[in-house]
Design a protein around this motif. Sequence first.
Motif, PDB file in Angstrom:
ATOM      1  N   SER A 155     155.389   9.019 -62.853  1.00  0.00           N
ATOM      2  CA  SER A 155     154.211   9.550 -62.063  1.00  0.00           C
ATOM      3  C   SER A 155     153.113   8.492 -62.218  1.00  0.00           C
ATOM      4  O   SER A 155     152.782   7.855 -63.450  1.00  0.00           O
ATOM      5  CB  SER A 155     153.596  10.798 -62.676  1.00  0.00           C
ATOM      6  OG  SER A 155     152.397  11.326 -62.055  1.00  0.00           O
ATOM      7  N   PHE A 156     152.191   8.213 -61.062  1.00  0.00           N
ATOM      8  CA  PHE A 156     151.055   7.390 -61.234  1.00  0.00           C
ATOM      9  C   PHE A 156     149.977   8.132 -61.425  1.00  0.00           C
ATOM     10  O   PHE A 156     148.796   7.421 -61.214  1.00  0.00           O
ATOM     11  CB  PHE A 156     150.980   6.637 -59.737  1.00  0.00           C
ATOM     12  CG  PHE A 156     152.120   5.600 -59.660  1.00  0.00           C
ATOM     13  CD1 PHE A 156     151.876   4.231 -60.127  1.00  0.00           C
ATOM     14  CD2 PHE A 156     153.325   5.848 -58.889  1.00  0.00           C
ATOM     15  CE1 PHE A 156     152.846   3.310 -60.011  1.00  0.00           C
ATOM     16  CE2 PHE A 156     154.309   4.902 -58.639  1.00  0.00           C
ATOM     17  CZ  PHE A 156     154.098   3.454 -58.997  1.00  0.00           C
ATOM     18  N   PHE A 159     147.003   5.870 -63.357  1.00  0.00           N
ATOM     19  CA  PHE A 159     147.748   4.454 -63.546  1.00  0.00           C
ATOM     20  C   PHE A 159     146.465   3.514 -63.858  1.00  0.00           C
ATOM     21  O   PHE A 159     145.413   3.574 -63.288  1.00  0.00           O
ATOM     22  CB  PHE A 159     148.242   4.389 -62.052  1.00  0.00           C
ATOM     23  CG  PHE A 159     148.847   2.968 -61.780  1.00  0.00           C
ATOM     24  CD1 PHE A 159     149.703   2.416 -62.910  1.00  0.00           C
ATOM     25  CD2 PHE A 159     148.685   2.241 -60.616  1.00  0.00           C
ATOM     26  CE1 PHE A 159     150.225   1.348 -62.681  1.00  0.00           C
ATOM     27  CE2 PHE A 159     149.403   0.764 -60.712  1.00  0.00           C
ATOM     28  CZ  PHE A 159     150.208   0.655 -61.580  1.00  0.00           C
ATOM     29  N   ARG A 229     151.336  11.919 -58.229  1.00  0.00           N
ATOM     30  CA  ARG A 229     152.299  11.257 -58.756  1.00  0.00           C
ATOM     31  C   ARG A 229     152.889  10.019 -58.140  1.00  0.00           C
ATOM     32  O   ARG A 229     153.551   9.109 -58.633  1.00  0.00           O
ATOM     33  CB  ARG A 229     153.441  12.358 -58.823  1.00  0.00           C
ATOM     34  CG  ARG A 229     154.280  12.958 -57.675  1.00  0.00           C
ATOM     35  CD  ARG A 229     155.298  13.657 -57.955  1.00  0.00           C
ATOM     36  NE  ARG A 229     156.282  13.151 -59.059  1.00  0.00           N
ATOM     37  CZ  ARG A 229     157.296  12.364 -58.671  1.00  0.00           C
ATOM     38  NH1 ARG A 229     157.568  11.939 -57.580  1.00  0.00           N
ATOM     39  NH2 ARG A 229     158.157  12.100 -59.623  1.00  0.00           N
ATOM     40  N   LEU A 231     151.871   6.725 -55.776  1.00  0.00           N
ATOM     41  CA  LEU A 231     150.970   5.727 -55.472  1.00  0.00           C
ATOM     42  C   LEU A 231     150.549   5.439 -54.060  1.00  0.00           C
ATOM     43  O   LEU A 231     151.413   4.999 -53.443  1.00  0.00           O
ATOM     44  CB  LEU A 231     151.226   4.554 -56.212  1.00  0.00           C
ATOM     45  CG  LEU A 231     150.110   3.391 -56.065  1.00  0.00           C
ATOM     46  CD1 LEU A 231     148.924   3.975 -56.861  1.00  0.00           C
ATOM     47  CD2 LEU A 231     150.638   1.976 -56.758  1.00  0.00           C
ATOM     48  N   GLY A 273     156.828   8.292 -57.422  1.00  0.00           N
ATOM     49  CA  GLY A 273     156.397   7.930 -58.866  1.00  0.00           C
ATOM     50  C   GLY A 273     157.356   7.643 -59.762  1.00  0.00           C
ATOM     51  O   GLY A 273     157.315   6.964 -61.033  1.00  0.00           O
ATOM     52  N   TYR A 276     157.143   4.178 -61.560  1.00  0.00           N
ATOM     53  CA  TYR A 276     156.096   3.815 -62.079  1.00  0.00           C
ATOM     54  C   TYR A 276     156.604   2.956 -63.123  1.00  0.00           C
ATOM     55  O   TYR A 276     155.469   1.793 -63.405  1.00  0.00           O
ATOM     56  CB  TYR A 276     155.531   5.277 -62.744  1.00  0.00           C
ATOM     57  CG  TYR A 276     154.419   4.952 -63.796  1.00  0.00           C
ATOM     58  CD1 TYR A 276     153.083   4.683 -63.283  1.00  0.00           C
ATOM     59  CD2 TYR A 276     154.801   5.120 -65.234  1.00  0.00           C
ATOM     60  CE1 TYR A 276     152.143   4.507 -64.367  1.00  0.00           C
ATOM     61  CE2 TYR A 276     153.678   4.857 -66.122  1.00  0.00           C
ATOM     62  CZ  TYR A 276     152.607   4.497 -65.586  1.00  0.00           C
ATOM     63  OH  TYR A 276     151.577   4.481 -66.822  1.00  0.00           O
ATOM     64  N   GLU A 280     154.707  -0.523 -63.736  1.00  0.00           N
ATOM     65  CA  GLU A 280     153.875  -0.689 -64.811  1.00  0.00           C
ATOM     66  C   GLU A 280     154.528  -1.838 -65.729  1.00  0.00           C
ATOM     67  O   GLU A 280     153.320  -2.929 -66.018  1.00  0.00           O
ATOM     68  CB  GLU A 280     153.869   0.408 -65.811  1.00  0.00           C
ATOM     69  CG  GLU A 280     153.292   0.494 -67.085  1.00  0.00           C
ATOM     70  CD  GLU A 280     153.417   1.474 -68.025  1.00  0.00           C
ATOM     71  OE1 GLU A 280     152.537   2.105 -68.634  1.00  0.00           O
ATOM     72  OE2 GLU A 280     154.651   1.667 -68.124  1.00  0.00           O
TER      73      GLU A 280
END
Length: 308
Positions: A155-156, A159, A229, A231, A273, A276, A280
């Motif tokens: 999930s974003f 973020f 969730r 982006l 999501g 993620y 990241e």
Amino acid sequence: MLTATRLTYRINLFEIRAIGIATVLSVVVSAAVIGWLAQSGYASCTGDEFGNVSARCHSLAAIGDWVMRIDRTSVSLAAIFPFVAGLLLGAPLVARELDRGTARLAWSLSPSRLRWYVQRIAPMMVVLGIAAMAIGIVADRLVGAMLPTEDLANSFVGFHGRGVLLATSALMIGSTAVALGTVIGRPMQTLLISLVVGGLLVTAVAEVDQKLLMPSETVVDASNNYSDRNLYIDSRFQLPDGSLATWEELVALDPGAMENGTNYPNVSLIIPGERYRAVETRQAVAELGIAALMLVAGALVVLRRRPG
């Protein structure tokens, strides 16, 4: 090496204590918040279709609202920690010694400027990395406590405001401040300029990733059901042949849309999501790379800088 490390900590004692106390307080308060929310289950309290809540949830509302407010505030403060810690620890590290003239004395006594530089920055980067990683983990747990049903690994939500990106952003900003300090040689000016440059770098990493790498991961969502969730990237109009068009492109194809509107469905371009962790990790590696380049640049300036 141990003597040089102790000296570095002594010179920067105020900054280290300030960041250390802030980190410990954040961890302690957050642990209390997370523990209470987990034990009480207050974050899971929701009303029925008429807005009614259970007697148990109602009895917890007085303290629960305050705890949730502390949780949200703590998450918001965590987002600015990389700037506060990075600038406070990085900006004066070399600039202060250049400003006071102690660097000239150290260079005249030390057999190697590079060793002097490494002995100054290494302990502080360790302190910065540990403190920022602790805050990143705490922020991740705080978000999870507010949203107990959310799978944060996919999930974003939050973020750039939780997890490893807080630590890598802090290291990038701190390293940028160190490098600028070797050039400017004035702590306050270094701090102000580093604030601007650090902010630009954080934004640039996200923007470059979005423009160059994320398009290959973008999917079309025609459900019109927004979800945190995922982006959100942009929106487009979907034409009958399945192609996508911006508003400007649509008007060029159908000039009447300007006056009469359009019946073409509006779809969202999103990163699911599930991507993620990949996004990241990619941005974290980019920030660490920039941090390393900044520290190398600072070393080169120290080696070539005139003693005066």
